[in-house]
Design a protein around this motif. Structure first.
Motif, PDB file in Angstrom:
ATOM      1  N   SER A 168      39.299  45.199  36.853  1.00 25.09           N
ATOM      2  CA  SER A 168      37.911  45.605  36.596  1.00 25.09           C
ATOM      3  C   SER A 168      36.960  44.457  36.889  1.00 25.09           C
ATOM      4  O   SER A 168      37.304  43.275  36.753  1.00 25.09           O
ATOM      5  CB  SER A 168      37.747  46.061  35.142  1.00 25.09           C
ATOM      6  N   ARG A 170      32.520  43.723  36.451  1.00 27.48           N
ATOM      7  CA  ARG A 170      31.276  44.263  35.909  1.00 27.48           C
ATOM      8  C   ARG A 170      30.180  43.210  35.989  1.00 27.48           C
ATOM      9  O   ARG A 170      30.418  42.019  35.841  1.00 27.48           O
ATOM     10  CB  ARG A 170      31.483  44.683  34.454  1.00 27.48           C
ATOM     11  N   PRO A 183      25.178  46.860  30.880  1.00 24.82           N
ATOM     12  CA  PRO A 183      25.882  46.740  32.159  1.00 24.82           C
ATOM     13  C   PRO A 183      25.048  47.324  33.296  1.00 24.82           C
ATOM     14  O   PRO A 183      24.507  48.426  33.186  1.00 24.82           O
ATOM     15  CB  PRO A 183      27.161  47.545  31.920  1.00 24.82           C
ATOM     16  N   SER A 186      29.710  48.514  37.391  1.00 23.87           N
ATOM     17  CA  SER A 186      31.103  48.204  37.062  1.00 23.87           C
ATOM     18  C   SER A 186      32.028  49.085  37.887  1.00 23.87           C
ATOM     19  O   SER A 186      31.634  50.145  38.373  1.00 23.87           O
ATOM     20  CB  SER A 186      31.374  48.410  35.565  1.00 23.87           C
TER      21      SER A 186
END
Length: 244
Positions: A168, A170, A183, A186
């Motif tokens: 991942s 972000r 955020p 992402s």
């Protein structure tokens, strides 16, 4: 009282004098006309020369400053120009920052961004403080980032194959008007898929990029998992922004 009469001789003498005076007067007028015409021609030539010098000086000044002369552009050239690429937009933007990523090896690796290495640079007021990008002024910005992974798909200590390792990446934003972090973008990928057995590797890249309205003083930073699997070759991990 005495009287006077004109004799034929006197008449002839008077006529000759009048003829001489008329001839001299007409000759002088012709000379003044010629002189006046020459003056007019000289003034015209001087004006043309000054006009040429003026435009020549302007052309040289614009060429030295790198500005193309408008008269050199044509409608056909404008119609056939290729569309702007991302590189052209970046090069023309005044506020730009591009960061290269380094990952320290150890038990707790951390992805560090820098503009003093590789292709990294910063201009137009952008700052990099505590691994965060500081937005110089309010406006529209294109934000982008990429991380690359090279995952080993060998079995772990318990003998279980790492088939679904999550990867991942972000980008976070903190804005004073909002008073909290949110955020921006992402993405998540899975490595070691398709039945790859022990000893095989899985290469994957996560790229993020979009346009956002940001405020002066906003802070941007990244969060990435599986840093021990990060591919640290030059040019594979970057983080940046430029004003639109």
């Amino acid at each position: 009282m005495a009287g006077y009469t004109s004799t034929p001789g006197d008449v002839e003498v008077g006529a000759e004098r009048m003829e001489v005076l008329v001839e001299k007067k007409s000759s002088a007028g012709w000379m003044w006309k010629v002189f006046g015409a020459l003056v007019v021609v000289a003034l015209c030539l001087g004006g043309i020369q000054m006009f040429v010098w003026y435009w020549k000086g302007r052309l040289e000044t614009r060429m030295e400053s790198g500005q193309p002369e408008a008269s050199m552009m044509t409608d056909s050239a404008e119609k056939t120009d290729p569309p702007h690429t991302l590189g052209q937009v970046i090069s023309k933007s005044k506020a730009v920052i591009h960061l290269e990523g380094n990952c320290d090896e150890g038990d707790n690796p951390k992805l560090e961004w820098t503009h003093h290495q590789g292709q990294g640079f910063a201009q137009g007021g952008f700052l990099l403080l505590q691994n965060q990008i500081i937005i110089p002024r309010t406006g529209l910005y294109f934000i982008y980032s990429q991380v690359s992974f090279r995952v080993s798909c060998s079995d772990d200590e318990d003998g279980l194959e790492r088939r679904f390792t999550p990867l991942s990446h972000r980008i976070w934003r903190f804005s004073n008007p909002m008073g909290s972090q949110v955020p921006l973008m992402s993405a998540v990928r899975s490595a070691c898929q398709n039945g790859l057995g022990s000893g095989h590797g899985w290469y994957n890249t996560i790229y993020l990029g979009a346009v956002f309205q940001l405020n002066q003083g906003d802070k941007l930073w990244t969060e990435t998992n599986q840093l021990s699997e990060l591919d640290t070759d030059e040019g594979k991990n970057f983080f940046g922004a430029f004003a639109l």
